[in-house]
Write a protein that holds these residues in place. Structure first.
Motif, PDB file in Angstrom:
ATOM      1  N   GLU A 101       0.829  -1.191   0.000  1.00 29.58           N
ATOM      2  CA  GLU A 101       0.000   0.000   0.000  1.00 29.58           C
ATOM      3  C   GLU A 101       0.874   1.255   0.000  1.00 29.58           C
ATOM      4  OE1 GLU A 101      -2.364   0.405   3.453  1.00 29.58           O
ATOM      5  OE2 GLU A 101      -3.329   2.249   2.763  1.00 29.58           O
ATOM      6  N   THR A 102       1.877   1.267   0.888  1.00 29.41           N
ATOM      7  CA  THR A 102       2.756   2.429   0.975  1.00 29.41           C
ATOM      8  C   THR A 102       3.528   2.622  -0.322  1.00 29.41           C
ATOM      9  OG1 THR A 102       2.977   1.985   3.324  1.00 29.41           O
ATOM     10  CG2 THR A 102       4.549   3.517   2.365  1.00 29.41           C
ATOM     11  N   ARG A 103       3.990   1.508  -0.907  1.00 27.93           N
ATOM     12  CA  ARG A 103       4.777   1.591  -2.129  1.00 27.93           C
ATOM     13  C   ARG A 103       3.999   2.260  -3.254  1.00 27.93           C
ATOM     14  NH1 ARG A 103       7.513  -3.831  -3.747  1.00 27.93           N
ATOM     15  NH2 ARG A 103       5.389  -4.416  -3.305  1.00 27.93           N
ATOM     16  N   SER A 104       2.717   1.915  -3.380  1.00 30.47           N
ATOM     17  CA  SER A 104       1.933   2.540  -4.454  1.00 30.47           C
ATOM     18  C   SER A 104       1.755   4.022  -4.172  1.00 30.47           C
ATOM     19  CB  SER A 104       0.577   1.850  -4.597  1.00 30.47           C
ATOM     20  OG  SER A 104      -0.316   2.306  -3.610  1.00 30.47           O
ATOM     21  N   GLU A 105       1.676   4.390  -2.903  1.00 27.17           N
ATOM     22  CA  GLU A 105       1.529   5.801  -2.574  1.00 27.17           C
ATOM     23  C   GLU A 105       2.835   6.567  -2.775  1.00 27.17           C
ATOM     24  OE1 GLU A 105      -2.236   5.386   0.445  1.00 27.17           O
ATOM     25  OE2 GLU A 105      -0.209   5.013   1.170  1.00 27.17           O
ATOM     26  N   VAL A 106       3.966   5.886  -2.667  1.00 31.53           N
ATOM     27  CA  VAL A 106       5.234   6.536  -2.981  1.00 31.53           C
ATOM     28  C   VAL A 106       5.180   7.049  -4.422  1.00 31.53           C
ATOM     29  CG1 VAL A 106       7.692   6.138  -3.391  1.00 31.53           C
ATOM     30  CG2 VAL A 106       6.621   5.247  -1.315  1.00 31.53           C
ATOM     31  N   LEU A 107       4.618   6.232  -5.301  1.00 28.03           N
ATOM     32  CA  LEU A 107       4.512   6.655  -6.702  1.00 28.03           C
ATOM     33  C   LEU A 107       3.524   7.814  -6.849  1.00 28.03           C
ATOM     34  CD1 LEU A 107       4.557   3.174  -8.475  1.00 28.03           C
ATOM     35  CD2 LEU A 107       6.456   4.705  -7.979  1.00 28.03           C
ATOM     36  N   ASP A 108       2.399   7.731  -6.120  1.00 25.57           N
ATOM     37  CA  ASP A 108       1.379   8.787  -6.243  1.00 25.57           C
ATOM     38  C   ASP A 108       1.906  10.139  -5.777  1.00 25.57           C
ATOM     39  OD1 ASP A 108      -0.447   7.002  -7.195  1.00 25.57           O
ATOM     40  OD2 ASP A 108      -1.470   6.694  -5.288  1.00 25.57           O
ATOM     41  N   PHE A 109       2.674  10.128  -4.692  1.00 30.09           N
ATOM     42  CA  PHE A 109       3.022  11.393  -4.045  1.00 30.09           C
ATOM     43  C   PHE A 109       4.504  11.748  -4.204  1.00 30.09           C
ATOM     44  CE2 PHE A 109      -0.476   9.485  -1.425  1.00 30.09           C
ATOM     45  CZ  PHE A 109      -1.484  10.192  -2.055  1.00 30.09           C
ATOM     46  N   ALA A 110       5.147  11.166  -5.211  1.00 28.46           N
ATOM     47  CA  ALA A 110       6.591  11.327  -5.379  1.00 28.46           C
ATOM     48  C   ALA A 110       7.020  12.769  -5.614  1.00 28.46           C
ATOM     49  CB  ALA A 110       7.090  10.452  -6.529  1.00 28.46           C
ATOM     50  N   ALA A 111       6.099  13.609  -6.059  1.00 30.48           N
ATOM     51  CA  ALA A 111       6.465  14.992  -6.380  1.00 30.48           C
ATOM     52  C   ALA A 111       7.026  15.739  -5.178  1.00 30.48           C
ATOM     53  CB  ALA A 111       5.254  15.741  -6.938  1.00 30.48           C
ATOM     54  N   SER A 112       6.813  15.231  -3.971  1.00 31.86           N
ATOM     55  CA  SER A 112       7.211  15.938  -2.758  1.00 31.86           C
ATOM     56  C   SER A 112       8.695  15.832  -2.429  1.00 31.86           C
ATOM     57  CB  SER A 112       6.411  15.399  -1.577  1.00 31.86           C
ATOM     58  OG  SER A 112       5.045  15.475  -1.856  1.00 31.86           O
ATOM     59  N   GLY A 113       9.507  15.373  -3.345  1.00 31.27           N
ATOM     60  CA  GLY A 113      10.938  15.307  -3.076  1.00 31.27           C
ATOM     61  C   GLY A 113      11.550  14.032  -3.628  1.00 31.27           C
ATOM     62  N   PHE A 114      10.846  12.921  -3.428  1.00 35.86           N
ATOM     63  CA  PHE A 114      11.335  11.618  -3.884  1.00 35.86           C
ATOM     64  C   PHE A 114      11.672  11.633  -5.372  1.00 35.86           C
ATOM     65  CE2 PHE A 114      10.794   7.200  -5.218  1.00 35.86           C
ATOM     66  CZ  PHE A 114      11.510   6.535  -4.250  1.00 35.86           C
ATOM     67  N   ARG A 115      10.842  12.307  -6.159  1.00 34.56           N
ATOM     68  CA  ARG A 115      11.015  12.353  -7.607  1.00 34.56           C
ATOM     69  C   ARG A 115      12.374  12.913  -8.013  1.00 34.56           C
ATOM     70  NH1 ARG A 115       6.981  16.197 -10.638  1.00 34.56           N
ATOM     71  NH2 ARG A 115       8.227  17.625  -9.402  1.00 34.56           N
ATOM     72  N   ASP A 116      12.822  13.967  -7.310  1.00 37.60           N
ATOM     73  CA  ASP A 116      14.119  14.559  -7.647  1.00 37.60           C
ATOM     74  C   ASP A 116      15.245  13.546  -7.487  1.00 37.60           C
ATOM     75  OD1 ASP A 116      13.253  17.030  -8.424  1.00 37.60           O
ATOM     76  OD2 ASP A 116      13.561  17.975  -6.487  1.00 37.60           O
ATOM     77  N   PHE A 117      15.067  12.620  -6.527  1.00 40.19           N
ATOM     78  CA  PHE A 117      16.089  11.608  -6.304  1.00 40.19           C
ATOM     79  C   PHE A 117      16.076  10.551  -7.398  1.00 40.19           C
ATOM     80  CE2 PHE A 117      17.939  11.804  -1.932  1.00 40.19           C
ATOM     81  CZ  PHE A 117      17.560  13.098  -1.700  1.00 40.19           C
ATOM     82  N   THR A 118      14.876  10.220  -7.894  1.00 39.70           N
ATOM     83  CA  THR A 118      14.816   9.143  -8.883  1.00 39.70           C
ATOM     84  C   THR A 118      15.268   9.613 -10.249  1.00 39.70           C
ATOM     85  OG1 THR A 118      12.546   9.619  -9.556  1.00 39.70           O
ATOM     86  CG2 THR A 118      12.848   8.154  -7.684  1.00 39.70           C
ATOM     87  N   ARG A 119      15.264  10.929 -10.486  1.00 44.09           N
ATOM     88  CA  ARG A 119      15.671  11.427 -11.799  1.00 44.09           C
ATOM     89  C   ARG A 119      17.059  10.911 -12.146  1.00 44.09           C
ATOM     90  NH1 ARG A 119      14.359  16.787 -11.232  1.00 44.09           N
ATOM     91  NH2 ARG A 119      12.261  16.313 -11.912  1.00 44.09           N
ATOM     92  N   ILE A 120      17.955  10.887 -11.147  1.00 39.29           N
ATOM     93  CA  ILE A 120      19.305  10.428 -11.447  1.00 39.29           C
ATOM     94  C   ILE A 120      19.463   8.935 -11.220  1.00 39.29           C
ATOM     95  CG2 ILE A 120      20.288  12.694 -10.946  1.00 39.29           C
ATOM     96  CD1 ILE A 120      21.424  11.539  -8.388  1.00 39.29           C
ATOM     97  N   ALA A 121      18.357   8.253 -10.827  1.00 36.61           N
ATOM     98  CA  ALA A 121      18.465   6.818 -10.555  1.00 36.61           C
ATOM     99  C   ALA A 121      18.115   5.989 -11.780  1.00 36.61           C
ATOM    100  CB  ALA A 121      17.559   6.422  -9.382  1.00 36.61           C
ATOM    101  N   ALA A 122      17.967   6.627 -12.940  1.00 36.03           N
ATOM    102  CA  ALA A 122      17.504   5.910 -14.121  1.00 36.03           C
ATOM    103  C   ALA A 122      18.652   5.462 -15.018  1.00 36.03           C
ATOM    104  CB  ALA A 122      16.537   6.794 -14.913  1.00 36.03           C
ATOM    105  N   SER A 123      19.879   5.602 -14.545  1.00 31.89           N
ATOM    106  CA  SER A 123      21.039   5.387 -15.421  1.00 31.89           C
ATOM    107  C   SER A 123      21.367   3.913 -15.610  1.00 31.89           C
ATOM    108  CB  SER A 123      22.237   6.128 -14.835  1.00 31.89           C
ATOM    109  OG  SER A 123      21.860   7.372 -14.324  1.00 31.89           O
ATOM    110  N   ASP A 124      22.321   3.665 -16.476  1.00 29.77           N
ATOM    111  CA  ASP A 124      22.680   2.306 -16.877  1.00 29.77           C
ATOM    112  C   ASP A 124      23.336   1.517 -15.726  1.00 29.77           C
ATOM    113  OD1 ASP A 124      23.160   0.281 -18.967  1.00 29.77           O
ATOM    114  OD2 ASP A 124      25.256   0.717 -18.511  1.00 29.77           O
ATOM    115  N   PRO A 125      22.776   0.343 -15.362  1.00 29.10           N
ATOM    116  CA  PRO A 125      23.295  -0.422 -14.213  1.00 29.10           C
ATOM    117  C   PRO A 125      24.743  -0.870 -14.357  1.00 29.10           C
ATOM    118  CG  PRO A 125      21.122  -1.220 -14.843  1.00 29.10           C
ATOM    119  CD  PRO A 125      21.541  -0.261 -15.908  1.00 29.10           C
ATOM    120  N   VAL A 126      25.132  -1.347 -15.544  1.00 31.89           N
ATOM    121  CA  VAL A 126      26.505  -1.851 -15.694  1.00 31.89           C
ATOM    122  C   VAL A 126      27.512  -0.706 -15.605  1.00 31.89           C
ATOM    123  CG1 VAL A 126      28.129  -2.931 -17.306  1.00 31.89           C
ATOM    124  CG2 VAL A 126      25.833  -3.894 -16.976  1.00 31.89           C
TER     125      VAL A 126
END
Lengths: 300, 300
Positions: free
Chosen positions: B216-241
């Motif tokens: 339940e919380t995980r789905s809400e992380v996606l809903d409310f990510a604009a509150s700061g979490f989103r800025d962190f994920t912007r740079i988390a999309a890079s190539d794993p290797v």
């Protein structure tokens, strides 16, 4: 559910106590559309803020005394810092009209509810809310009428809050432009701890860590910040007193999320030290997965 | 120091080994302006990449074998993943022409230099570089001619690298659009650990922490990510290797910065637990201060 702009006002008199970024944005929108209250009252203990609100012309009446502002209001919204909400609430509750609604806009919920509980009256419905909107600026000049457009406002009514009052506050937030969701207060605090409070804590912390480095490295942090550091500082520019209050008022949920995060960061450090490639790739893949979910959710 | 667009090419033949995001952007810019080399050679072991580079028409010659690509080049730039740079470098060094320049574009420097050192030749200047540019996409289709415009390219020549060769590579990066700075390799690794590698590690980690929460919380992380979490994920999309290699290759500096950060985060946790308001406000103020410095530096 879309209402016409000519909908009649929800309240006779709306009092906003603390017309800063959030409070003055409520006033501006209410004044612009005329669908929220027939009379708008702004109240602040700071003469400079009252003067500025008067100059901006965003309230019909400006009061210095919260008791005077609250006495004849049909709805009072406390827009003061989180740490002051329960105190101001307890101060005005005794003078409020029976049936009037008390609301507030703090970023944490459980500690505010606990602190104000002894002062609550059975004939005054209390509807805590959390509009998830803001900028890095504060004060009455920082607000604007469209601040809440398409942003979330979370409502965390108590078990005994009159559902009709909750519905009225929900309608008010729709008219202010926001999307709403009703949530249990404790659950709200956990969700906000991970989506907002922990990211801010980490952003403030990494700025401090960088600031402690030797002078030469510190100046280069500024030169080369575009490589990731900058994204962290974007959310580190917020008001210190507001965030101090948020951290202290959401202590339990925030410390739990931070502890989980620290365990995960330690596991990552250990994987890097010992060259555990599969673990590192798995962690990065999870980050990408969440990023993709956000994109599908149109949040990024 | 501004050069005319009609400047004559710096090299006869430039070989780019690994025409991915960075490598194909070098080729595109070199081809567009004609001021870097008279002949552009691209080399990749992956037939699909070679086919795509041929279709894109961004090289005069496309080779499968690094030895064939390097043999007659006046400058070879290794644009393969960080973990493969020293291996490919050691492979091609024996066939390179005396006086030709070897360069590479890895995001870490000291471990690459240490790994390639035994294979270096006194008659082949080695100029390690780190263009601080990129997107979350990879492969030859992801590149573009203006990727390096106004971005930094850090050069970390060895003590015995011929200064003339370093100057030539620096001029090349100016012609590719970048600003340059020369830096000690170990110092480079510490600066990048704090401005780039640690922020990415924290971003990947918080995504994992969120992913471990109840559904339940995980789905809400996606809903409310604009509150700061989103800025962190912007740079988390890079190539794993790519990031796995960076973390493992900058292990020492990254673990030191992470350890400092963890101490600071623990101190913040302790201050929140015990209500040390002054400490919390001081930490937040430092974040704001760095933010302001960035704004003055026009990086934000």
């Amino acid at each position: 559910m879309t209402e016409t702009p000519t909908a009649s006002p929800l309240f006779g008199t709306l009092a906003v106590i603390g017309p800063g970024l959030i409070g003055s944005s409520i006033l501006r929108r209410a004044q612009r559309d005329g669908t929220i209250a027939r009379e708008l009252v702004a109240c602040d203990i700071d003469p400079a803020v009252r003067q500025r609100v008067t100059e901006l012309g965003i309230a019909d009446r400006v009061e210095a005394d919260p008791l005077r502002a609250a006495a004849d209001a049909d709805c009072v919204i406390l827009c003061v810092p989180v740490g002051a909400i329960a105190t101001v609430g307890a101060q005005i509750l005794p003078v409020m009209k029976p049936g009037a609604i008390l609301s507030e806009v703090g970023s944490t919920k459980q500690s505010i509810i606990n602190a104000i509980a002894p002062a609550l009256r059975p004939d005054i419905p209390f509807v805590p809310t959390h509009p998830m909107a803001g900028t890095e600026y504060s004060g009455p000049d920082a607000g604007f009428a469209t601040l809440f457009d398409d942003r979330w406002c979370l409502l965390t009514p108590l078990e005994d809050t009159d559902p009709a009052a909750t519905a009225l506050v929900e309608t008010m937030w729709h008219r202010l432009g926001a999307r709403t969701r009703i949530m249990d207060p404790a659950h709200h605090d956990r969700v906000c701890a991970i989506v907002s409070h922990l990211p801010h804590l980490l952003a403030f912390t990494i700025c401090g860590t960088a600031d402690d480095l030797a002078d030469e490295t510190r100046s280069e942090v500024l030169d080369f910040a575009a490589s990731g550091f900058r994204d962290f500082t974007r959310i580190a520019a917020s008001d210190p007193v507001m965030w101090r209050d948020i951290f202290l008022n959401n202590r339990e949920a925030l410390l739990e999320m931070l502890a989980r995060f620290m365990e995960d960061a330690q596991a990552m450090a250990r994987a890097i030290r010992w060259g555990d490639e599969d673990f590192i790739v798995d962690r990065i893949e999870r980050g990408r997965h969440i990023r993709r979910s956000l994109l599908e959710n149109r949040q990024a």
